[in-house]
Structures are given as structure tokens and as C-alpha cells.
Scaffold this motif. Structure first.
Motif, PDB file in Angstrom:
ATOM      1  N   ASP A 120     -24.639  43.160  76.805  1.00 59.44           N
ATOM      2  CA  ASP A 120     -23.625  42.447  76.666  1.00 59.44           C
ATOM      3  C   ASP A 120     -22.962  43.666  77.239  1.00 59.44           C
ATOM      4  O   ASP A 120     -22.926  44.169  76.575  1.00 59.44           O
ATOM      5  N   THR A 121     -21.704  42.989  77.541  1.00 58.20           N
ATOM      6  CA  THR A 121     -20.595  43.948  77.507  1.00 58.20           C
ATOM      7  C   THR A 121     -20.436  44.647  76.307  1.00 58.20           C
ATOM      8  O   THR A 121     -20.392  45.681  75.656  1.00 58.20           O
ATOM      9  N   GLN A 122     -20.074  43.745  75.328  1.00 60.19           N
ATOM     10  CA  GLN A 122     -20.397  44.163  73.194  1.00 60.19           C
ATOM     11  C   GLN A 122     -21.112  45.430  72.790  1.00 60.19           C
ATOM     12  O   GLN A 122     -20.904  46.370  72.285  1.00 60.19           O
ATOM     13  N   ALA A 123     -22.242  44.947  73.440  1.00 60.23           N
ATOM     14  CA  ALA A 123     -23.413  46.359  72.613  1.00 60.23           C
ATOM     15  C   ALA A 123     -23.268  47.827  74.162  1.00 60.23           C
ATOM     16  O   ALA A 123     -23.347  48.205  73.455  1.00 60.23           O
ATOM     17  N   ILE A 124     -23.367  47.276  74.974  1.00 56.74           N
ATOM     18  CA  ILE A 124     -23.013  48.244  75.818  1.00 56.74           C
ATOM     19  C   ILE A 124     -21.553  48.922  75.339  1.00 56.74           C
ATOM     20  O   ILE A 124     -21.238  50.742  75.433  1.00 56.74           O
ATOM     21  N   ALA A 125     -20.161  48.637  74.834  1.00 58.00           N
ATOM     22  CA  ALA A 125     -19.243  49.492  74.666  1.00 58.00           C
ATOM     23  C   ALA A 125     -19.925  50.195  73.646  1.00 58.00           C
ATOM     24  O   ALA A 125     -19.352  51.429  72.941  1.00 58.00           O
ATOM     25  N   ALA A 126     -20.594  49.453  72.369  1.00 52.67           N
ATOM     26  CA  ALA A 126     -20.595  49.989  70.475  1.00 52.67           C
ATOM     27  C   ALA A 126     -22.115  51.156  70.979  1.00 52.67           C
ATOM     28  O   ALA A 126     -21.179  52.196  70.305  1.00 52.67           O
ATOM     29  N   LEU A 127     -22.919  50.987  72.537  1.00 51.40           N
ATOM     30  CA  LEU A 127     -23.540  51.938  72.214  1.00 51.40           C
ATOM     31  C   LEU A 127     -23.282  53.258  72.835  1.00 51.40           C
ATOM     32  O   LEU A 127     -23.591  54.284  72.832  1.00 51.40           O
ATOM     33  N   THR A 128     -21.730  52.908  74.024  1.00 49.51           N
ATOM     34  CA  THR A 128     -21.814  53.782  75.161  1.00 49.51           C
ATOM     35  C   THR A 128     -20.567  55.254  73.317  1.00 49.51           C
ATOM     36  O   THR A 128     -21.207  56.488  73.545  1.00 49.51           O
ATOM     37  N   SER A 129     -19.984  54.186  72.292  1.00 50.16           N
ATOM     38  CA  SER A 129     -19.535  54.623  71.711  1.00 50.16           C
ATOM     39  C   SER A 129     -20.338  55.799  70.306  1.00 50.16           C
ATOM     40  O   SER A 129     -20.461  56.945  70.623  1.00 50.16           O
ATOM     41  N   TYR A 130     -21.128  55.273  70.067  1.00 47.70           N
ATOM     42  CA  TYR A 130     -22.664  55.644  69.288  1.00 47.70           C
ATOM     43  C   TYR A 130     -22.636  56.982  70.647  1.00 47.70           C
ATOM     44  O   TYR A 130     -23.432  58.361  69.894  1.00 47.70           O
ATOM     45  N   GLY A 131     -23.316  56.500  71.388  1.00 45.53           N
ATOM     46  CA  GLY A 131     -23.546  58.364  72.728  1.00 45.53           C
ATOM     47  C   GLY A 131     -22.627  59.197  72.664  1.00 45.53           C
ATOM     48  O   GLY A 131     -23.021  60.034  72.919  1.00 45.53           O
ATOM     49  N   GLU A 132     -21.590  59.101  72.574  1.00 45.20           N
ATOM     50  CA  GLU A 132     -20.229  60.064  72.846  1.00 45.20           C
ATOM     51  C   GLU A 132     -20.488  61.139  71.192  1.00 45.20           C
ATOM     52  O   GLU A 132     -19.962  62.177  71.406  1.00 45.20           O
ATOM     53  N   SER A 133     -20.777  60.725  70.401  1.00 41.84           N
ATOM     54  CA  SER A 133     -20.076  60.642  69.074  1.00 41.84           C
ATOM     55  C   SER A 133     -21.181  61.660  68.796  1.00 41.84           C
ATOM     56  O   SER A 133     -21.587  62.964  68.506  1.00 41.84           O
ATOM     57  N   LEU A 134     -22.871  61.022  69.033  1.00 39.70           N
ATOM     58  CA  LEU A 134     -23.761  61.668  69.204  1.00 39.70           C
ATOM     59  C   LEU A 134     -23.530  62.493  69.843  1.00 39.70           C
ATOM     60  O   LEU A 134     -24.208  64.100  69.240  1.00 39.70           O
ATOM     61  N   GLY A 135     -23.654  63.258  71.301  1.00 34.39           N
ATOM     62  CA  GLY A 135     -23.687  63.824  71.645  1.00 34.39           C
ATOM     63  C   GLY A 135     -22.472  65.896  71.607  1.00 34.39           C
ATOM     64  O   GLY A 135     -23.056  66.267  71.521  1.00 34.39           O
ATOM     65  N   LEU A 136     -21.631  64.888  70.454  1.00 33.82           N
ATOM     66  CA  LEU A 136     -20.717  66.319  70.382  1.00 33.82           C
ATOM     67  C   LEU A 136     -21.095  66.579  69.153  1.00 33.82           C
ATOM     68  O   LEU A 136     -21.875  67.596  69.059  1.00 33.82           O
ATOM     69  N   ALA A 137     -21.395  65.204  68.285  1.00 39.13           N
ATOM     70  CA  ALA A 137     -22.421  66.033  66.787  1.00 39.13           C
ATOM     71  C   ALA A 137     -23.755  67.457  66.820  1.00 39.13           C
ATOM     72  O   ALA A 137     -24.417  67.726  66.121  1.00 39.13           O
ATOM     73  N   PHE A 138     -24.857  66.788  68.175  1.00 34.16           N
ATOM     74  CA  PHE A 138     -25.683  66.879  68.554  1.00 34.16           C
ATOM     75  C   PHE A 138     -25.585  68.408  69.356  1.00 34.16           C
ATOM     76  O   PHE A 138     -26.123  69.525  68.943  1.00 34.16           O
ATOM     77  N   GLN A 139     -23.968  68.752  70.307  1.00 35.76           N
ATOM     78  CA  GLN A 139     -23.466  69.935  71.190  1.00 35.76           C
ATOM     79  C   GLN A 139     -23.307  71.388  69.571  1.00 35.76           C
ATOM     80  O   GLN A 139     -23.684  72.415  69.446  1.00 35.76           O
TER      81      GLN A 139
END
Ligand code: IPE
Ligand code: IPE
Ligand code: MG
Ligand code: MG
Ligand code: MG
Length: 288
Positions: free
Chosen positions: A193-212
Motif C-alpha cells: 500500500d501507499t504507506q509501505a511504499i513510502a517507507a520502503l522508498t525512504s529505506y532504499g534512498e538511505s541504504l543507497g547512500l550508505a552503500f556508495q
């Protein structure tokens, strides 16, 4: 094996079996090209992006089956980006995934075409999987406003002193976009649902930065043997990186911060998201 290694190994095995099956359908392609594509794709690799797509689906619906074609497509796109990233005209690297780079073995023309083959095949797989939203999601993540665009800014920033804002933007594009897209693709395919997508999107953004940031740090401090790629590449190319701009200590604390932000983004989920919490630790603690 630690729990996170367990998780990554299981998702990698699932992805690799599916990738093998796709390659068995390539009957009409030149054998030399298929060999070059397989050489880079089946060479180890952490399979992080498949794990993110499969894991996101699992978080939202308890099952990862729907995300498997996308997981394969994402790993093919990622592998193509590595083959091209290593070319003499880009980062000019001769070791990748513990092997001589594609262009060292097959020549530049074949390496370019093997990358093209992987990228194109990824979209064939996505189209068969049949969710138009996900095709668009991944196209945008990989394309001119995502990974490819980030690679361009990365090249244009060699020998330049950027500010932190500009550097963060490079990382968000060249690496963050595909990682974010992997999480979102899995979430969408799992029926989030929208809320889960928003939370996971935010996770992905922070994870991507941490990863690089961690990738930048490993380029300075990492072990060539463990990483399967040569340390010191960024310094040789005078790349704009976190350690170059901020020094190692501050780069490490920014990676930690981004990793913690990724974990914080998962607050809406119960222990179904524990693998993703561990993954956020893994990306900054890893040696490879
Ligand atoms: C390396 O990616 C390139 C970056 C985007 C930093 P990975 O560290 O995920 O490489 P593999 O897939 O494990 O080889
Ligand atoms: C590359 O970043 C990101 C890609 C889109 C491939 P790097 O150039 O730092 O990746 P490595 O260190 O060569 O794996
Ligand atoms: Mg590069
Ligand atoms: Mg590189
Ligand atoms: Mg790097």
C-alpha cells in the motif's frame, strides 16, 4: 553463516537459478556474445539488488515469488553498469568480481555489446513479467535521470572539488537510484500500500547512500582480494568521493548516519523487516 549472510545467500541462489533458466532461452544469439554476458553475470557478486527486490516483496506480502523476474532484470542491469563502468573510457579497471574485466578478456567492442545485451534482455524479462509500472520504475532508475545520468556526472566531476550537496547527488543517481528502484519494484510487485511504499522508498534512498559511501571507503581501505576489484581506483581517477571530500573519519560517520536513517525508515514494519534492518548494518560493515 551470520543471519544476514544467510539471507543474502538464499536470495542469490534463487536469483541465479532463475537467471540460468533465462539464459537457456538465448538459442539464437551468437555464442561469443552469450559467453561474454555470462562471464560477467555469473561471477559471484553480492546480488544485493535482487535481495532488495525479493526482500521488499516478502516484507509486504510474506512471499517473494512475484518479484523474481524483476530481481533478475535488476541484477542484469547492475552487471551491465559494472561492465561499462570498468571500460578504459570510464574507470579503466582491470579486475571485477575476482576476474579480469570483460574488456580485458573479450575486447572493448564485445564488452560494450555484452553490456547492451544484458540491459536489453533485462527489459525483455520485465516485459514478460507483465507489470508496466515496474518496467517504468526500473527504466527511470537505470536511465538518464538515474544511474546513467549519475555515471555522467561522476565522470564530469573527476579532478573537481565538489560540495557535499553535489557529491550526494552523484551518489543518489549513480548508485542510489537502482537500489531505491529495486526496493520499490519489489514492494509494488508484492502489492504494497501507499504507506509501505513510502517507507520502503525512504529505506532504499538511505541504504543507497550508505552503500556508495561504504564503496568509496572500501576503495581507500579495502582489500583487493576480498573485494574482487582493485582498491585505489578512485584516487587514480581523481574521483569525487566521500573520503576525498571529508576524510575517512567523517565519511565513516556519514555512512553510519545513512545506515541508521535506513533502519529508522522501517519503523512502520514489525519484525518482518528484520532482514532489511540487518542489511542496513551489512552495507556499512562489509569488507566486499
Ligand atoms: C559495485 O556494486 C558498484 C556500485 C554501485 C558501488 P556492488 O558492490 O553491488 O557489486 P557486486 O554486484 O557485489 O559485484
Ligand atoms: C559505480 O561506482 C556505480 C555504477 C553505476 C557502476 P564505482 O565506479 O565507484 O563502482 P566500482 O567501485 O567500480 O564498483
Ligand atoms: Mg565509476
Ligand atoms: Mg568504478
Ligand atoms: Mg567504487
Amino acid at each position: 553463516l551470520s543471519a544476514i549472510e544467510d539471507f543474502l545467500t538464499a536470495k542469490a541462489a534463487k536469483t541465479e537459478a532463475a537467471l540460468r533458466a533465462y539464459f537457456n532461452t538465448l538459442d539464437d544469439a551468437p555464442e561469443s556474445l552469450v559467453s561474454a554476458m555470462e562471464y560477467s553475470l555469473f561471477a559471484g557478486g553480492k546480488r544485493l539488488r535482487p535481495a532488495l527486490a525479493l526482500g521488499a516483496s516478502e516484507i509486504v506480502c510474506g512471499d517473494d515469488t512475484a518479484a523474481l523476474p524483476a530481481a533478475c532484470a535488476l541484477e542484469m542491469i547492475h552487471t551491465y553498469s559494472l561492465v561499462h563502468d570498468d571500460l578504459p573510457s570510464m574507470d579503466n579497471d582491470d579486475l571485477r568480481r575476482g576476474r579480469p574485466t570483460s574488456h580485458k578478456v573479450y575486447g572493448e567492442a564485445m564488452a560494450i555489446l555484452a553490456g547492451d545485451g544484458l540491459l536489453t534482455m533485462a527489459f525483455d524479462i520485465l516485459s514478460q513479467a507483465g507489470d508496466a509500472r515496474v518496467v517504468g520504475e526500473i527504466a527511470r532508475a537505470a536511465g538518464a535521470a538515474g544511474m546513467v545520468g549519475g555515471q555522467v556526472i561522476d565522470l564530469e566531476s573527476e579532478e573537481k572539488q565538489l560540495d557535499l550537496h553535489a557529491l550526494k547527488h552523484i551518489h543518489a543517481c549513480k548508485t542510489g537510484a537502482l537500489i531505491r528502484g529495486s526496493v520499490r519494484a519489489g514492494a509494488i510487485l508484492g502489492g504494497a500500500d501507499t504507506q509501505a511504499i513510502a517507507a520502503l522508498t525512504s529505506y532504499g534512498e538511505s541504504l543507497g547512500l550508505a552503500f556508495q559511501i561504504a564503496d568509496d571507503i572500501l576503495d581507500v581501505t579495502g582489500d583487493t582480494e576480498a573485494m574482487g576489484k582493485n582498491a585505489g581506483s578512485d584516487e587514480a581517477n581523481k574521483k569525487a568521493t566521500y573520503p576525498a571530500l571529508l576524510g575517512l573519519d567523517r565519511a565513516k560517520s556519514m555512512a553510519e548516519e545513512a545506515s541508521q536513517a535506513a533502519i529508522d525508515a522501517l519503523q512502520v514494519f514489525d519484525n518482518a523487516a528484520d532482514n532489511f534492518r540487518m542489511l542496513a548494518r551489512f552495507v556499512v560493515d562489509r569488507q566486499r
